[in-house]
Motif scaffolding. Structure first.
Motif, PDB file in Angstrom:
ATOM      1  N   SER A 193      -3.654  16.469   2.793  1.00 23.62           N
ATOM      2  CA  SER A 193      -4.084  17.212   3.991  1.00 23.62           C
ATOM      3  C   SER A 193      -3.543  18.641   3.970  1.00 23.62           C
ATOM      4  CB  SER A 193      -3.617  16.493   5.260  1.00 23.62           C
ATOM      5  OG  SER A 193      -2.225  16.296   5.210  1.00 23.62           O
TER       6      SER A 193
ATOM      7  N   ARG B 100       0.890  -1.178   0.000  1.00 24.14           N
ATOM      8  CA  ARG B 100       0.000   0.000   0.000  1.00 24.14           C
ATOM      9  C   ARG B 100       0.918   1.215   0.000  1.00 24.14           C
ATOM     10  NH1 ARG B 100      -0.329   3.962   2.642  1.00 24.14           N
ATOM     11  NH2 ARG B 100       1.003   3.078   4.237  1.00 24.14           N
ATOM     12  N   ARG B 101       0.635   2.173  -0.776  1.00 24.05           N
ATOM     13  CA  ARG B 101       1.455   3.382  -0.784  1.00 24.05           C
ATOM     14  C   ARG B 101       0.572   4.609  -0.827  1.00 24.05           C
ATOM     15  NH1 ARG B 101       4.936   0.851   0.342  1.00 24.05           N
ATOM     16  NH2 ARG B 101       4.426   2.040   2.199  1.00 24.05           N
ATOM     17  N   ASP B 102       1.095   5.717  -0.333  1.00 26.27           N
ATOM     18  CA  ASP B 102       0.442   6.983  -0.626  1.00 26.27           C
ATOM     19  C   ASP B 102       0.895   7.370  -2.024  1.00 26.27           C
ATOM     20  OD1 ASP B 102      -1.024   9.446   0.771  1.00 26.27           O
ATOM     21  OD2 ASP B 102       0.466  10.172  -0.665  1.00 26.27           O
TER      22      ASP B 102
ATOM     23  N   PRO C 218       7.900   4.079   1.095  1.00 32.60           N
ATOM     24  CA  PRO C 218       7.244   5.390   1.004  1.00 32.60           C
ATOM     25  C   PRO C 218       8.066   6.398   0.191  1.00 32.60           C
ATOM     26  CG  PRO C 218       7.185   4.582   3.263  1.00 32.60           C
ATOM     27  CD  PRO C 218       8.050   3.631   2.483  1.00 32.60           C
TER      28      PRO C 218
ATOM     29  N   ARG D 239       1.059   9.662  -5.428  1.00 37.55           N
ATOM     30  CA  ARG D 239       0.917  11.044  -5.961  1.00 37.55           C
ATOM     31  C   ARG D 239       1.080  11.079  -7.471  1.00 37.55           C
ATOM     32  NH1 ARG D 239       4.183   9.875  -1.218  1.00 37.55           N
ATOM     33  NH2 ARG D 239       3.577  11.286   0.437  1.00 37.55           N
TER      34      ARG D 239
ATOM     35  N   TRP E 258      -3.528  10.717   0.056  1.00 39.91           N
ATOM     36  CA  TRP E 258      -4.255  11.540   1.034  1.00 39.91           C
ATOM     37  C   TRP E 258      -3.671  12.942   0.992  1.00 39.91           C
ATOM     38  CZ3 TRP E 258      -6.164   9.056   6.145  1.00 39.91           C
ATOM     39  CH2 TRP E 258      -6.818  10.010   6.941  1.00 39.91           C
TER      40      TRP E 258
ATOM     41  N   LEU F 186       3.392  16.502  -3.608  1.00 36.64           N
ATOM     42  CA  LEU F 186       2.593  16.206  -2.418  1.00 36.64           C
ATOM     43  C   LEU F 186       1.114  16.012  -2.725  1.00 36.64           C
ATOM     44  CD1 LEU F 186       4.469  18.608   0.003  1.00 36.64           C
ATOM     45  CD2 LEU F 186       4.626  16.111  -0.087  1.00 36.64           C
TER      46      LEU F 186
HETATM   47  C1  LIG Z   1      -3.544  11.775   7.688  1.00 35.18           C
HETATM   48  C2  LIG Z   1      -2.587  11.765   6.534  1.00 35.18           C
HETATM   49  C3  LIG Z   1      -2.396  12.915   5.795  1.00 35.18           C
HETATM   50  C4  LIG Z   1      -1.493  12.927   4.718  1.00 35.18           C
HETATM   51  N1  LIG Z   1      -1.332  14.055   3.944  1.00 35.18           N
HETATM   52  C5  LIG Z   1      -0.511  14.036   2.875  1.00 35.18           C
HETATM   53  C6  LIG Z   1      -0.387  15.161   2.018  1.00 35.18           C
HETATM   54  O1  LIG Z   1      -1.014  16.196   2.169  1.00 35.18           O
HETATM   55  N2  LIG Z   1       0.457  15.064   0.967  1.00 35.18           N
HETATM   56  C7  LIG Z   1       1.203  13.945   0.742  1.00 35.18           C
HETATM   57  O2  LIG Z   1       1.967  13.917  -0.230  1.00 35.18           O
HETATM   58  N3  LIG Z   1       1.085  12.860   1.517  1.00 35.18           N
HETATM   59  C8  LIG Z   1       0.241  12.879   2.576  1.00 35.18           C
HETATM   60  N4  LIG Z   1       0.102  11.763   3.355  1.00 35.18           N
HETATM   61  C9  LIG Z   1       0.859  10.546   3.024  1.00 35.18           C
HETATM   62  C10 LIG Z   1       2.057  10.342   3.936  1.00 35.18           C
HETATM   63  O3  LIG Z   1       3.094  11.222   3.589  1.00 35.18           O
HETATM   64  C11 LIG Z   1       2.507   8.886   3.770  1.00 35.18           C
HETATM   65  O4  LIG Z   1       1.489   8.059   4.285  1.00 35.18           O
HETATM   66  C12 LIG Z   1       3.807   8.588   4.475  1.00 35.18           C
HETATM   67  O5  LIG Z   1       4.847   9.324   3.893  1.00 35.18           O
HETATM   68  C13 LIG Z   1       4.158   7.097   4.395  1.00 35.18           C
HETATM   69  O6  LIG Z   1       4.124   6.678   3.056  1.00 35.18           O
HETATM   70  P1  LIG Z   1       3.189   5.490   2.567  1.00 35.18           P
HETATM   71  O7  LIG Z   1       1.770   5.877   2.848  1.00 35.18           O
HETATM   72  O8  LIG Z   1       3.472   5.344   1.111  1.00 35.18           O
HETATM   73  O9  LIG Z   1       3.575   4.294   3.381  1.00 35.18           O
HETATM   74  C14 LIG Z   1      -0.778  11.745   4.418  1.00 35.18           C
HETATM   75  C15 LIG Z   1      -1.004  10.578   5.161  1.00 35.18           C
HETATM   76  C16 LIG Z   1      -1.889  10.587   6.203  1.00 35.18           C
HETATM   77  C17 LIG Z   1      -2.121   9.314   6.976  1.00 35.18           C
END
Ligand SMILES: Cc1cc2nc3c(=O)[nH]c(=O)nc-3n(C[C@H](O)[C@H](O)[C@H](O)COP(=O)(O)O)c2cc1C
Length: 223
Positions: free
Chosen positions: A168, A32-34, A203, A36, A166, A109
């Motif tokens: 924020s 699972r990854r965040d 990440p 972009r 996500w 981001l």
């Molecule tokens: C509540 C929350 C808010 C986040 N907001 C942003 C954001 O505005 N921009 C962004 O690039 N990543 C955002 N992220 C992603 C985090 O940066 C990311 O989860 C973290 O770096 C770990 O990476 P992964 O999710 O790929 O494991 C957010 C994650 C969470 C849980």
């Protein structure tokens, strides 16, 4: 996955998850990854609805189901959110100095421009569902419930090869105005959803050198 009939009741109990399933599930967590970086390929609307209904299987305090999902579809709404991000991001950048500011400025981001789906997830702070059970001393548990639903959505999407990011970096009150949302709803997450350009097991913030992933032993204490 196998189902066993209960010998005593004859009723079908829940499924039994085997070790092969557990291995795959752990892979899902690891991959699972965040996201972009999205492809612009659309997401089947039925699949999106299915993912949202899976998210709503999340636990919620008092069974309050405080999540509200807003599909942000119009160009106008998306442009307002994009502008909202730009303002919030400029402010965030101004809070860093020197190398940190330089690195921050290079980070991607959000995937607001490419992601085919924008989903804003809110908490209804005035819902009477659940009649306040469990939330009297800790009203923030309603927020936790919505966050739990988003996590399930994140993983369910990934199981279909779909990425979620996500965002924020937004002014939440302005975002409510941007989208014409009732005042008593609280923005929990603005989500970009779509097929990722690539899969990653680390990440992006680790890979770009912003923040490393630390050993879990750093976060466990004993009493
Ligand atoms: C509540 C929350 C808010 C986040 N907001 C942003 C954001 O505005 N921009 C962004 O690039 N990543 C955002 N992220 C992603 C985090 O940066 C990311 O989860 C973290 O770096 C770990 O990476 P992964 O999710 O790929 O494991 C957010 C994650 C969470 C849980």
């Amino acid at each position: 996955m196998t189902f066993f009939m209960s010998e005593t009741t004859g009723k079908k109990p829940g499924p039994e998850f085997n070790s092969e399933f557990r291995t795959m599930l752990e892979e899902l967590f690891r991959w699972r990854r965040d996201v972009r970086h999205f492809q612009t390929t659309p997401i089947d609307p039925k699949l999106l609805n299915n993912l949202i209904s899976i998210a709503a299987l999340a636990p919620s305090v008092g069974h309050s189901q405080p999540w509200r999902f807003v599909k942000v579809e119009t160009e106008k709404s998306r442009a307002l959110i994009r502008a909202n991000f730009e303002r919030a991001n400029a402010e965030a950048l101004a809070g860093y100095t020197e190398e940190r500011a330089q690195l921050y400025a290079t980070l991607k981001l959000h995937g607001l421009d490419e992601a085919p789906v924008h989903l804003a997830v809110f908490q209804d702070t005035k819902s009477h569902l659940g009649d306040g059970l469990g939330a009297k001393t800790m009203p923030e548990t309603l927020t936790y419930s919505v966050v739990g639903a988003i996590n399930i959505l994140w993983l369910a999407a990934r199981s279909h090869g779909i990425g979620l990011g996500w965002v924020s970096i937004l002014d939440p009150d302005a975002a409510k105005d941007d989208l014409g949302i009732p005042k008593h709803w609280k923005l929990i997450g603005y989500l970009c959803i779509g097929y990722p350009k690539e899969d990653q097991d680390m990440p992006e913030l680790h890979r770009t050198g912003w923040q490393k992933r630390l050993e879990i032993s750093n976060f466990i204490i004993e009493r």
